[in-house]
Motif scaffolding. Sequence first.
Motif, PDB file in Angstrom:
ATOM      1  N   GLY A 198      -5.542   4.356   4.526  1.00  0.00           N
ATOM      2  CA  GLY A 198      -6.999   4.363   4.467  1.00  0.00           C
ATOM      3  C   GLY A 198      -7.593   3.040   4.019  1.00  0.00           C
ATOM      4  O   GLY A 198      -8.751   2.994   3.600  1.00  0.00           O
ATOM      5  N   CYS A 199      -6.822   1.974   4.103  1.00  0.00           N
ATOM      6  CA  CYS A 199      -7.271   0.681   3.568  1.00  0.00           C
ATOM      7  C   CYS A 199      -6.953  -0.432   4.557  1.00  0.00           C
ATOM      8  O   CYS A 199      -5.888  -0.424   5.174  1.00  0.00           O
ATOM      9  CB  CYS A 199      -6.585   0.413   2.225  1.00  0.00           C
ATOM     10  N   ILE A 200      -7.887  -1.353   4.705  1.00  0.00           N
ATOM     11  CA  ILE A 200      -7.692  -2.461   5.650  1.00  0.00           C
ATOM     12  C   ILE A 200      -7.727  -3.824   4.958  1.00  0.00           C
ATOM     13  O   ILE A 200      -7.824  -4.854   5.619  1.00  0.00           O
ATOM     14  CB  ILE A 200      -8.764  -2.435   6.767  1.00  0.00           C
ATOM     15  N   TRP A 214       0.464  -3.182  -1.731  1.00  0.00           N
ATOM     16  CA  TRP A 214      -0.894  -2.657  -1.891  1.00  0.00           C
ATOM     17  C   TRP A 214      -1.872  -3.776  -2.213  1.00  0.00           C
ATOM     18  O   TRP A 214      -1.513  -4.743  -2.856  1.00  0.00           O
ATOM     19  CB  TRP A 214      -0.938  -1.631  -3.039  1.00  0.00           C
ATOM     20  N   CYS A 215      -3.134  -3.550  -1.802  1.00  0.00           N
ATOM     21  CA  CYS A 215      -4.166  -4.509  -2.197  1.00  0.00           C
ATOM     22  C   CYS A 215      -4.216  -4.557  -3.717  1.00  0.00           C
ATOM     23  O   CYS A 215      -4.227  -5.622  -4.319  1.00  0.00           O
ATOM     24  CB  CYS A 215      -5.512  -4.118  -1.590  1.00  0.00           C
ATOM     25  N   ARG A 216      -4.251  -3.374  -4.337  1.00  0.00           N
ATOM     26  CA  ARG A 216      -4.231  -3.268  -5.792  1.00  0.00           C
ATOM     27  C   ARG A 216      -3.386  -2.061  -6.178  1.00  0.00           C
ATOM     28  O   ARG A 216      -3.511  -0.995  -5.593  1.00  0.00           O
ATOM     29  CB  ARG A 216      -5.655  -3.084  -6.352  1.00  0.00           C
ATOM     30  N   THR A 263      -5.464   1.021  -7.459  1.00  0.00           N
ATOM     31  CA  THR A 263      -6.255   1.830  -6.518  1.00  0.00           C
ATOM     32  C   THR A 263      -5.323   2.387  -5.445  1.00  0.00           C
ATOM     33  O   THR A 263      -4.821   3.502  -5.569  1.00  0.00           O
ATOM     34  CB  THR A 263      -7.400   1.010  -5.890  1.00  0.00           C
ATOM     35  N   CYS A 264      -5.035   1.599  -4.425  1.00  0.00           N
ATOM     36  CA  CYS A 264      -4.217   2.113  -3.323  1.00  0.00           C
ATOM     37  C   CYS A 264      -2.792   2.448  -3.755  1.00  0.00           C
ATOM     38  O   CYS A 264      -2.230   3.456  -3.322  1.00  0.00           O
ATOM     39  CB  CYS A 264      -4.204   1.103  -2.184  1.00  0.00           C
ATOM     40  N   GLY A 265      -2.206   1.610  -4.590  1.00  0.00           N
ATOM     41  CA  GLY A 265      -0.851   1.897  -5.049  1.00  0.00           C
ATOM     42  C   GLY A 265      -0.809   3.213  -5.794  1.00  0.00           C
ATOM     43  O   GLY A 265       0.100   4.029  -5.620  1.00  0.00           O
ATOM     44  N   GLN A 299      -1.640  -6.546   5.541  1.00  0.00           N
ATOM     45  CA  GLN A 299      -2.698  -5.556   5.312  1.00  0.00           C
ATOM     46  C   GLN A 299      -2.135  -4.532   4.341  1.00  0.00           C
ATOM     47  O   GLN A 299      -0.951  -4.172   4.402  1.00  0.00           O
ATOM     48  CB  GLN A 299      -3.095  -4.890   6.626  1.00  0.00           C
ATOM     49  N   CYS A 300      -2.987  -4.041   3.443  1.00  0.00           N
ATOM     50  CA  CYS A 300      -2.584  -3.023   2.483  1.00  0.00           C
ATOM     51  C   CYS A 300      -1.867  -1.872   3.196  1.00  0.00           C
ATOM     52  O   CYS A 300      -2.287  -1.435   4.267  1.00  0.00           O
ATOM     53  CB  CYS A 300      -3.823  -2.504   1.754  1.00  0.00           C
ATOM     54  N   ALA A 301      -0.789  -1.382   2.570  1.00  0.00           N
ATOM     55  CA  ALA A 301       0.038  -0.357   3.211  1.00  0.00           C
ATOM     56  C   ALA A 301      -0.596   1.025   3.186  1.00  0.00           C
ATOM     57  O   ALA A 301      -0.117   1.944   3.857  1.00  0.00           O
ATOM     58  CB  ALA A 301       1.408  -0.309   2.527  1.00  0.00           C
TER      59      ALA A 301
HETATM   60 ZN   LIG Z   1      -5.607  -1.041  -0.305  1.00  0.00          ZN
END
Ligand SMILES: [Zn+2]
Length: 190
Positions: free
Chosen positions: A153-155, A167-169, A172-174, A148-150
């Motif tokens: 606020g992201c799942i 990170w998912c991306r 964005t999250c990174g 799961q993204c670290a």
């Molecule tokens: Zn994410």
Amino acid sequence: MKVSNRFPLLGERLCLDLVNTCRLRDGESVDLLEDRPALAEWLDAQASRIRWSGPPVDEDLATLKATRAAITPLLRAAAHHTRPATPDVENFNRLLAQPAPALQLEWSASAAPHSTVAARHQSAVLQHRILVDALGLLAGSDCTRLRQCAHPGCILLFVATHPRRRWCRTDTCGNRARVARHYRTHKAPS
Ligand SMILES: [Zn+2]
């Protein structure tokens, strides 16, 4: 994989792309497959690997949501190195045991050979395919790389083909994490 502004993460395994149609926004769970047009957009984004004809109907949306509901607890459990509840495994197996509608080979003079299925069976075929993909992920070597993204606020889920992927991306999250870290480091003491 086509770009879609609605869906934040595309191009993972098919089962993960479906699970990732649920996300968090400001801490609230958001279902990105909210209606038939949203499903049509998701299917269009997957056009390189899902052959789909015509606009999806309500039953298609219900089937895909049921599929997502069946695989999500299993994949999230695996990503967190825990075991899902037994009823979740049983529900998954019940759907997996349903016979998939028959595919047919179409081979015309004007097109490369491809599989076809009656429009009313499209979502059932896709459901079976996604369940088998989830089974392959859970029971295969990629399961240990499921994450799961670290970002708190992201799942979103992904297979970390690169061991350092957190990170998912990254854009964005990174990036959000990098900005937060920078802010913490440079914040003036109060
Ligand atoms: Zn994410």
